[in-house]
Design an enzyme around this catalytic site. Sequence first.
Site, short mmCIF file in Angstrom:
data_model
loop_
_atom_site.label_atom_id
_atom_site.label_comp_id
_atom_site.label_asym_id
_atom_site.label_seq_id
_atom_site.Cartn_x
_atom_site.Cartn_y
_atom_site.Cartn_z
CB CYS A 1 14.92 7.79 -2.95
SG CYS A 1 13.34 8.59 -3.08
CG HIS B 1 17.42 10.78 -1.69
ND1 HIS B 1 17.10 11.21 -3.13
CD2 HIS B 1 16.24 10.90 -1.26
CE1 HIS B 1 15.95 11.26 -3.32
NE2 HIS B 1 15.20 11.06 -2.02
CG ASN C 1 12.97 13.58 -3.88
OD1 ASN C 1 13.39 12.64 -4.65
ND2 ASN C 1 12.29 13.16 -2.61
N1 ACO Z 1 1.94 24.67 0.04
C1 ACO Z 1 1.22 25.22 1.23
N2 ACO Z 1 0.68 24.49 2.12
C2 ACO Z 1 0.93 23.34 1.93
C3 ACO Z 1 1.60 22.31 1.23
C4 ACO Z 1 1.78 23.24 0.17
N3 ACO Z 1 2.65 22.79 -0.86
N4 ACO Z 1 1.67 21.25 1.43
C5 ACO Z 1 0.77 20.87 2.68
N5 ACO Z 1 0.44 22.27 2.97
C6 ACO Z 1 -0.18 22.51 4.07
C7 ACO Z 1 -0.99 21.42 4.67
O1 ACO Z 1 -2.58 21.24 4.08
C8 ACO Z 1 -0.97 21.68 6.30
O2 ACO Z 1 -2.16 22.55 6.54
P1 ACO Z 1 -3.05 22.50 7.82
O3 ACO Z 1 -2.20 22.43 8.87
O4 ACO Z 1 -4.03 23.88 7.40
O5 ACO Z 1 -3.85 21.14 7.50
C9 ACO Z 1 0.18 22.18 6.42
O6 ACO Z 1 0.69 22.86 5.28
C10 ACO Z 1 1.30 21.23 7.18
O7 ACO Z 1 1.15 20.17 6.56
P2 ACO Z 1 2.18 18.95 7.00
O8 ACO Z 1 2.11 17.83 5.86
O9 ACO Z 1 2.16 18.61 8.05
O10 ACO Z 1 3.64 19.80 6.40
P3 ACO Z 1 4.83 19.37 7.25
O11 ACO Z 1 5.16 20.57 7.95
O12 ACO Z 1 5.01 18.19 7.77
O13 ACO Z 1 5.73 19.50 6.04
C11 ACO Z 1 7.13 18.08 4.40
C12 ACO Z 1 5.68 18.68 4.89
C13 ACO Z 1 7.84 19.19 3.91
C14 ACO Z 1 7.09 17.10 3.37
C15 ACO Z 1 7.70 17.44 5.71
O14 ACO Z 1 6.85 16.50 6.33
C16 ACO Z 1 9.23 16.97 5.35
O15 ACO Z 1 9.98 17.52 5.64
N6 ACO Z 1 9.12 15.58 5.09
C17 ACO Z 1 10.36 14.88 5.13
C18 ACO Z 1 9.99 13.90 3.87
C19 ACO Z 1 10.35 14.47 2.53
O16 ACO Z 1 11.08 15.47 2.41
N7 ACO Z 1 9.84 13.67 1.56
C20 ACO Z 1 10.10 13.93 0.25
C21 ACO Z 1 10.21 12.51 -0.33
S1 ACO Z 1 10.39 11.14 0.10
C22 ACO Z 1 12.00 10.65 -0.11
O17 ACO Z 1 12.64 11.16 -1.11
C23 ACO Z 1 12.52 9.66 0.47
#
Ligand code: ACO
Length: 320
Positions: free
Chosen positions: A111, A247, A277
């Site tokens: 990225c 990004h 993304n």
């Molecule tokens: N829809 C519904 N539920 C979901 C989904 C979805 N698409 N994806 C995951 N879940 C569920 C999981 O199964 C989990 O359920 P559980 O509690 O029953 O086990 C729950 O949601 C929480 O999952 P987490 O992975 O802990 O979700 P989190 O709150 O961390 O959010 C996210 C995930 C949005 C990716 C977050 O970690 C984030 O903002 N990360 C930043 C990094 C990022 O944006 N990366 C993108 C690409 S990387 C880059 O470009 C550099």
Amino acid sequence: MRARIAGTGSCLPGLRVTNDDLGKILDTSDEWIRSRTGIGARHIAVEETAAGMSAEAAVQALKEADVKPEELDLIIAATLSPDHIVPPLSCEIQRDIGAVNAAAYDLCAACSGFIFALIAAQAYIQCGMYRKILITGTEILSKLLDWTDRSTCVLFGDGAGAAVICADEQGMLAGVQGSDGVKGSVLSCGGRPVQNPYANQMPPGQYVQMNGQEVYKFAVRTVPKCINEALAKAELQPEDISLYLLHQANQRIIDAVAKRLKQPADKFPVCLEECGNISAASVPVLLDRVNKDGKLKRGDKIVLAGFGAGLTWGAAVLVW
Ligand code: ACO
């Protein structure tokens, strides 16, 4: 001489997939995706190729810059998802736009790729080696996703952006880039398995795998630091910058960076609501949208910043 962005372009695939569309094939919802990421839709390549989208974006950028393809000295294509391993995407772009006098190579910094390409362009121009350079950021991430894994496939999209860079008195003021290979497993996508008469290894995870929380922590710590380093090199303060083009991974990361830089949210335009993304394509697609919307005036000071797999990060300060 400095690297000045003289023209921009972008291209998204025709198929637009909303969060509600994904809710029909996965256990997910618009509410979950939108509230955690800011993403509302993404464009997915069906007929489109990385080369075709890049060439379309490049033609727009060349037109705005009033540069003919044969005047280009170099093409750098930032991508982690080219159409082929070889020929390089950059050479296919060269072929498609008729840039017969350009050298061409691909650059993979995930990225951060477009920012790394921009900093490379500045170095070539500063040392006098080249004067006209096309840089592109292009991804077809949809082919690298596990479409049964709701935690990753909802985040990404496909598309291409391009910029024509010309040697000029005014342009890039400073660039900072960095990498941390030790943390590579935080965001990864395996390659082809080793299969030869002497080895037959099981393939590593062939689709994008991500520890989202670790990526979040990395991004909110590293991006403001890197931007501040670039601003210090340019002898500028955060308030001197009219727009920060980051990004487009996640609205919460963008908000956290704005807060840490103590800058208002309206200085951080976004396109992730529409595009998701798009890795290396996200900064140039956003740049092109902002440019076409007339939000950039010659003389404005702007920051472009990327962060992603590797881990990698980079920021560039430019006079528009
Ligand atoms: N829809 C519904 N539920 C979901 C989904 C979805 N698409 N994806 C995951 N879940 C569920 C999981 O199964 C989990 O359920 P559980 O509690 O029953 O086990 C729950 O949601 C929480 O999952 P987490 O992975 O802990 O979700 P989190 O709150 O961390 O959010 C996210 C995930 C949005 C990716 C977050 O970690 C984030 O903002 N990360 C930043 C990094 C990022 O944006 N990366 C993108 C690409 S990387 C880059 O470009 C550099």
